[in-house]
Motif scaffolding. Structure first.
Motif, PDB file in Angstrom:
ATOM      1  N   ASP A 178      13.025 -22.392  -1.577  1.00  0.00           N
ATOM      2  CA  ASP A 178      14.155 -21.898  -1.000  1.00  0.00           C
ATOM      3  C   ASP A 178      15.394 -22.489  -1.847  1.00  0.00           C
ATOM      4  O   ASP A 178      16.549 -22.274  -1.345  1.00  0.00           O
ATOM      5  CB  ASP A 178      14.385 -21.852   0.388  1.00  0.00           C
ATOM      6  CG  ASP A 178      14.036 -23.070   0.939  1.00  0.00           C
ATOM      7  OD1 ASP A 178      14.080 -24.177  -0.111  1.00  0.00           O
ATOM      8  OD2 ASP A 178      14.318 -23.416   2.134  1.00  0.00           O
ATOM      9  N   ARG A 179      15.143 -23.042  -2.948  1.00  0.00           N
ATOM     10  CA  ARG A 179      16.496 -23.568  -3.736  1.00  0.00           C
ATOM     11  C   ARG A 179      17.396 -22.515  -4.113  1.00  0.00           C
ATOM     12  O   ARG A 179      17.113 -21.580  -4.476  1.00  0.00           O
ATOM     13  CB  ARG A 179      15.982 -24.591  -4.679  1.00  0.00           C
ATOM     14  CG  ARG A 179      15.569 -25.858  -4.389  1.00  0.00           C
ATOM     15  CD  ARG A 179      15.136 -26.652  -5.446  1.00  0.00           C
ATOM     16  NE  ARG A 179      13.543 -26.401  -5.857  1.00  0.00           N
ATOM     17  CZ  ARG A 179      12.816 -27.044  -6.595  1.00  0.00           C
ATOM     18  NH1 ARG A 179      13.375 -27.985  -7.180  1.00  0.00           N
ATOM     19  NH2 ARG A 179      11.646 -26.756  -6.700  1.00  0.00           N
ATOM     20  N   THR A 180      18.588 -23.006  -3.910  1.00  0.00           N
ATOM     21  CA  THR A 180      19.622 -21.921  -4.421  1.00  0.00           C
ATOM     22  C   THR A 180      19.783 -21.847  -5.940  1.00  0.00           C
ATOM     23  O   THR A 180      19.324 -22.932  -6.916  1.00  0.00           O
ATOM     24  CB  THR A 180      21.045 -22.234  -3.907  1.00  0.00           C
ATOM     25  OG1 THR A 180      21.499 -23.638  -4.429  1.00  0.00           O
ATOM     26  CG2 THR A 180      21.008 -22.489  -2.348  1.00  0.00           C
ATOM     27  N   ILE A 181      20.515 -20.738  -6.478  1.00  0.00           N
ATOM     28  CA  ILE A 181      20.667 -20.680  -8.011  1.00  0.00           C
ATOM     29  C   ILE A 181      21.332 -21.960  -8.511  1.00  0.00           C
ATOM     30  O   ILE A 181      21.099 -22.578  -9.533  1.00  0.00           O
ATOM     31  CB  ILE A 181      21.239 -19.359  -8.342  1.00  0.00           C
ATOM     32  CG1 ILE A 181      20.446 -18.203  -8.009  1.00  0.00           C
ATOM     33  CG2 ILE A 181      21.536 -19.558  -9.809  1.00  0.00           C
ATOM     34  CD1 ILE A 181      21.274 -16.862  -8.240  1.00  0.00           C
ATOM     35  N   GLN A 183      21.393 -25.023  -7.278  1.00  0.00           N
ATOM     36  CA  GLN A 183      20.237 -26.114  -7.038  1.00  0.00           C
ATOM     37  C   GLN A 183      19.173 -26.116  -8.432  1.00  0.00           C
ATOM     38  O   GLN A 183      19.075 -27.207  -8.861  1.00  0.00           O
ATOM     39  CB  GLN A 183      19.789 -26.246  -5.801  1.00  0.00           C
ATOM     40  CG  GLN A 183      20.261 -26.718  -4.794  1.00  0.00           C
ATOM     41  CD  GLN A 183      19.882 -26.412  -3.259  1.00  0.00           C
ATOM     42  OE1 GLN A 183      19.041 -25.515  -3.245  1.00  0.00           O
ATOM     43  NE2 GLN A 183      19.905 -27.217  -2.629  1.00  0.00           N
ATOM     44  N   TRP A 184      18.886 -24.659  -8.812  1.00  0.00           N
ATOM     45  CA  TRP A 184      17.747 -24.736  -9.988  1.00  0.00           C
ATOM     46  C   TRP A 184      18.605 -25.043 -11.106  1.00  0.00           C
ATOM     47  O   TRP A 184      17.970 -25.634 -11.991  1.00  0.00           O
ATOM     48  CB  TRP A 184      17.412 -23.175  -9.904  1.00  0.00           C
ATOM     49  CG  TRP A 184      16.509 -22.780  -8.870  1.00  0.00           C
ATOM     50  CD1 TRP A 184      16.307 -21.831  -7.823  1.00  0.00           C
ATOM     51  CD2 TRP A 184      14.930 -23.570  -9.114  1.00  0.00           C
ATOM     52  NE1 TRP A 184      15.100 -21.965  -7.128  1.00  0.00           N
ATOM     53  CE2 TRP A 184      14.172 -22.810  -8.032  1.00  0.00           C
ATOM     54  CE3 TRP A 184      14.512 -24.400  -9.798  1.00  0.00           C
ATOM     55  CZ2 TRP A 184      13.044 -23.149  -7.582  1.00  0.00           C
ATOM     56  CZ3 TRP A 184      13.104 -24.852  -9.883  1.00  0.00           C
ATOM     57  CH2 TRP A 184      12.343 -24.073  -8.493  1.00  0.00           C
ATOM     58  N   GLU A 196      21.695 -17.601 -15.236  1.00  0.00           N
ATOM     59  CA  GLU A 196      21.584 -16.256 -15.007  1.00  0.00           C
ATOM     60  C   GLU A 196      21.790 -15.263 -16.010  1.00  0.00           C
ATOM     61  O   GLU A 196      20.751 -14.315 -16.217  1.00  0.00           O
ATOM     62  CB  GLU A 196      22.931 -15.793 -14.051  1.00  0.00           C
ATOM     63  CG  GLU A 196      22.668 -16.432 -12.472  1.00  0.00           C
ATOM     64  CD  GLU A 196      24.081 -16.253 -11.604  1.00  0.00           C
ATOM     65  OE1 GLU A 196      24.987 -16.241 -12.216  1.00  0.00           O
ATOM     66  OE2 GLU A 196      23.928 -16.065 -10.522  1.00  0.00           O
ATOM     67  N   ARG A 208      18.296 -13.608  -9.147  1.00  0.00           N
ATOM     68  CA  ARG A 208      18.072 -13.094  -7.621  1.00  0.00           C
ATOM     69  C   ARG A 208      16.932 -12.058  -7.564  1.00  0.00           C
ATOM     70  O   ARG A 208      16.196 -12.004  -6.627  1.00  0.00           O
ATOM     71  CB  ARG A 208      19.490 -12.693  -7.040  1.00  0.00           C
ATOM     72  CG  ARG A 208      20.332 -13.817  -6.647  1.00  0.00           C
ATOM     73  CD  ARG A 208      21.594 -13.464  -6.099  1.00  0.00           C
ATOM     74  NE  ARG A 208      22.506 -14.397  -5.681  1.00  0.00           N
ATOM     75  CZ  ARG A 208      23.217 -14.926  -6.563  1.00  0.00           C
ATOM     76  NH1 ARG A 208      23.189 -14.500  -7.920  1.00  0.00           N
ATOM     77  NH2 ARG A 208      24.325 -15.818  -6.131  1.00  0.00           N
ATOM     78  N   ARG A 211      13.513 -13.421  -8.497  1.00  0.00           N
ATOM     79  CA  ARG A 211      12.872 -14.149  -7.490  1.00  0.00           C
ATOM     80  C   ARG A 211      12.454 -13.068  -6.180  1.00  0.00           C
ATOM     81  O   ARG A 211      11.349 -13.415  -5.864  1.00  0.00           O
ATOM     82  CB  ARG A 211      13.943 -15.126  -6.690  1.00  0.00           C
ATOM     83  CG  ARG A 211      13.309 -15.777  -5.561  1.00  0.00           C
ATOM     84  CD  ARG A 211      14.059 -17.254  -5.266  1.00  0.00           C
ATOM     85  NE  ARG A 211      15.512 -16.761  -4.930  1.00  0.00           N
ATOM     86  CZ  ARG A 211      16.423 -17.816  -4.815  1.00  0.00           C
ATOM     87  NH1 ARG A 211      15.944 -18.953  -4.762  1.00  0.00           N
ATOM     88  NH2 ARG A 211      17.432 -17.417  -4.471  1.00  0.00           N
TER      89      ARG A 211
END
Length: 281
Positions: A178-181, A183-184, A196, A208, A211
């Motif tokens: 569940d890491r955010t973009i 964080q990735w 992105e 998004r 995933r």
């Protein structure tokens, strides 16, 4: 999953070729005696037996399986099994409640773990035996490792840019991450925008969207096994079954309940013996 093959009771599994290295002078004997595990059956838990050191022989209702160092054997609930553990050997069991575990592993299956994957097994053992806990769902990580080793990958297009490829590999490994973009992007030392753009250029999907495809593909496979909606939603990274149901219905045009009713396999009695054992080559 491909056609299954029946094996005589004493035939070793194909695809696993163990070579036992010579011990170094510093690899001293541990003084651990041989041990025998009497036949047992777990109706409410799946089990994983990880051979940490040495060797063991498992008997799964007449199928004889030789385990060497870093082999992991998935034993589904309802399967009678026994074991003979050799001297100076270490084997760890892990248990996964049937009602809370969504997995596509339905048969007894053998995998060989890579060295860098064993840390997840050690960390999970630490969590279950000490007060030290991880913020990561290690049980989900362990299941992902086994499924990847036993069943292989997927058909989604992969990004070619190294940073994006690293993120894609991690999400395929664990769709519930569940890491955010942002964080990735920090994990792979890239900006959010470049990450992105790499996904969109290489796969035709935003990160998004990519995933979401990964999660929905995993959810579809898990639901087809008859796993509960709650356990599937947790496995693929949703905080509640309701949010998962909304996402699933938007993606597939049917609710998880409708999909499961159309695709669930026939129920089998507890203790049903799997047709064959799979081995990771």
């Amino acid at each position: 999953m491909g056609p299954s093959r029946q094996f005589p009771a004493t035939e070793p599994l194909p695809g696993i070729h163990h070579q036992h290295p010579q011990r170094s002078p510093t690899d001293q004997a541990l003084g651990i005696p041989a041990a025998r595990l009497d036949p047992q059956i777990h109706a409410e838990h799946h089990e994983v037996a990880w051979q940490v050191r040495g060797r063991s022989q498992m008997n799964l209702e007449g199928k004889i399986i030789e385990l060497a160092e870093n082999d992991a054997l998935w034993i589904p609930a309802g399967l009678t099994h026994s074991a003979q553990v050799h001297p100076d050997s270490v084997i760890f069991p892990y248990f996964f409640p049937v009602d809370d575990t969504a997995t596509v592993l339905d048969d007894a299956s053998l995998a060989h773990l890579h060295h860098d994957e064993t840390i997840y097994f050690l960390a999970l053992k630490q969590m279950t035996t000490t007060i030290i806990h991880s913020r990561i769902n290690l049980a989900r990580q362990v299941l992902s490792i086994l499924e990847h080793r036993i069943l292989g990958g997927d058909e989604l297009p992969r990004p070619r840019t190294p940073a994006a490829a690293a993120v894609a590999e991690a999400l395929l490994f664990n769709p519930g991450d569940d890491r955010t973009i942002a964080q990735w992007a920090g994990e792979v030392h890239a900006s959010v925008r470049s990450l992105e753009r790499a996904f969109l250029r290489d796969t035709g999907l935003t990160l998004r969207q990519w995933r979401l495809h990964t999660r929905m593909n995993a959810a579809r496979s898990l639901l087809a096994t008859g796993a509960s909606i709650a356990s599937v939603s947790h496995r693929v990274g949703y905080t509640s079954p309701n949010s998962f149901t909304r996402a699933f219905r938007t993606f597939f045009g049917a609710t998880p309940s409708q999909f499961r009713q159309q695709n669930s396999p026939p129920s089998s009695p507890v203790g049903h013996r799997p047709a064959a054992l799979r081995a990771e080559s």
